[in-house]
Design an enzyme around this catalytic site. Structure first.
Site, PDB file in Angstrom:
ATOM      1  N   HIS A   1       0.921  -1.049   0.059  1.00  0.00           N
ATOM      2  CA  HIS A   1      -0.192   0.048  -0.005  1.00  0.00           C
ATOM      3  C   HIS A   1       0.900   1.323   0.175  1.00  0.00           C
ATOM      4  O   HIS A   1       1.402   1.481   1.014  1.00  0.00           O
ATOM      5  CB  HIS A   1      -0.935   0.063   1.143  1.00  0.00           C
TER       6      HIS A   1
ATOM      7  N   HIS B   1      -2.580   7.081  -0.963  1.00  0.00           N
ATOM      8  CA  HIS B   1      -3.594   7.727   0.022  1.00  0.00           C
ATOM      9  C   HIS B   1      -3.180   8.331   1.224  1.00  0.00           C
ATOM     10  O   HIS B   1      -3.998   8.762   2.167  1.00  0.00           O
ATOM     11  CB  HIS B   1      -4.724   6.686   0.280  1.00  0.00           C
TER      12      HIS B   1
ATOM     13  N   TYR C   1      -0.728   7.324   3.295  1.00  0.00           N
ATOM     14  CA  TYR C   1       0.073   6.493   4.098  1.00  0.00           C
ATOM     15  C   TYR C   1       1.180   6.391   4.324  1.00  0.00           C
ATOM     16  O   TYR C   1       1.899   7.050   3.288  1.00  0.00           O
ATOM     17  CB  TYR C   1      -0.675   5.054   4.122  1.00  0.00           C
TER      18      TYR C   1
END
Length: 353
Positions: free
Chosen positions: A171, A174, A176
């Site tokens: 990931h 977004h 993070y």
């Protein structure tokens, strides 16, 4: 099956990964894993998607082995004997149903607030200790501490392969942790992990390289990135195709929106054009309304999606809310049962359908 949805149901093959169709269950935080351990309800939740012909399942975000990796005591972890045993049960159930599954490996970085569970004493960690709004909350980690974060991702990748997953997703989107290294607003470092756009990719490069060393050459590694952040939907890491080429699962809020002026290609389309690698697109598939609001949404036509797939703009499409509230969504689309597709409601978030 209608000719109009044929592109969605073509097989996909890349390296060791073979999928029966082009559908992907998008990673969506659910928070049904008390103590960070996925139990039988989580096993059944993912099995139902495999039973109903989702091509590839990407799990909700799972915390790597770092005390500040997640926010909340019910977010699943990807370390420790009990959590990994839980995930192994998920993998076995999905495989028994004929599906394929990868975990999304996650560290929330500076979106975590001080005092949050599961480790209230752990301070949030980010490249420069800055929140996404620019507030200085903690001290920047040392170079050695950043290297320990890289090692934690690699450990998770090795565990994913060991317990039977079909690949991993990192990931990097977004706002993070990995994305915080990418973004100039949150990365002010002057060591090898900072600098210009290319310099700010160094952390992600080392994470990918470390994971690759652990899993070998043929194990799929998916990397999800986005331009937008949870706090700034208009944010851009790359403002032009040329910058995107330097920068290089492309996460967009609406799959049909052009990423740059002068071209209809979305972010996934541009990434495929520049790299030649297979890409996953995502964003408000099959439902109206924006997924970032998680408000009420009605089922919508997917003809533009299948047209873009048919034109090879991207290779796979991730579906979020539609599959969250209806495990049979893919099968209903395939069989033309669109009148049976349920509308999305906020209440869907409270149940593992």
């Amino acid at each position: 099956m209608s000719q109009s949805v044929n592109p969605l149901f073509q097989p996909f093959h890349y390296g060791a990964l073979s999928l029966p169709n082009r559908t992907v269950m998008a990673p969506m935080t659910r928070g049904f894993s008390p103590g960070g351990v996925p139990g039988q309800p989580v096993v059944d939740y993912y099995r139902r998607r495999a039973e109903n012909e989702v091509g590839l399942i990407v799990t909700e975000g799972t915390g790597i082995n770092h005390p500040a990796s997640v926010s909340g005591d019910s977010i699943p972890l990807f370390h420790g004997e009990k959590a990994l045993e839980g995930w192994q049960a998920v993998v076995e159930a999905v495989h028994e149903a004929g599906g394929k599954i990868v975990p999304q490996l996650w560290h929330v970085g500076m979106t975590r607030k001080k005092g949050e569970l599961p480790n209230a004493e752990a301070l949030p960690v980010g490249p420069s200790g800055l929140t996404l709004t620019g507030e200085q909350v903690t001290e920047p980690p040392t170079t050695e501490e950043v290297e320990q974060l890289v090692a934690a991702y690699a450990q998770a990748a090795a565990d994913a392969k060991r317990i039977g997953f079909d690949g991993i997703e990192l990931h990097g989107a977004h706002g993070y942790l990995i994305d915080q290294f990418f973004w100039e607003k949150t990365n002010k470092r002057t060591d090898r992990y900072g600098g210009d756009l290319v310099g700010r990719t160094q952390f992600a490069v080392e994470v990918i390289e470390a994971c690759r060393r652990e899993v070998g050459p043929d194990f799929p590694i998916i990397f999800r990135f986005s331009q937008w952040k949870m706090t700034d939907y208009g944010a851009k890491l790359a403002r032009t195709p040329e910058e995107l080429e330097q920068f290089l699962h492309c996460s967009t809020r609406r799959f049909w929106e052009a990423e740059f002026d002068g071209s209809p290609l979305n972010l996934a389309g541009w990434t495929k054009k520049l790299t030649g690698k297979p890409v996953i697109s995502v964003g408000s598939v099959g439902l109206n309304g924006e997924f970032t609001s998680f408000s009420e949404a009605e089922a919508t036509d997917i003809s533009e999606l299948t047209e873009r797939l048919g034109d090879d703009e991207f290779d796979l499409i991730a579906i979020g809310r539609a599959v969250l509230q209806d495990p049979e969504w893919v099968k209903k689309i395939k069989e033309g049962r669109t009148d049976e597709i349920r509308a999305f409601s906020k209440e869907s978030l409270q149940t593992l359908y």
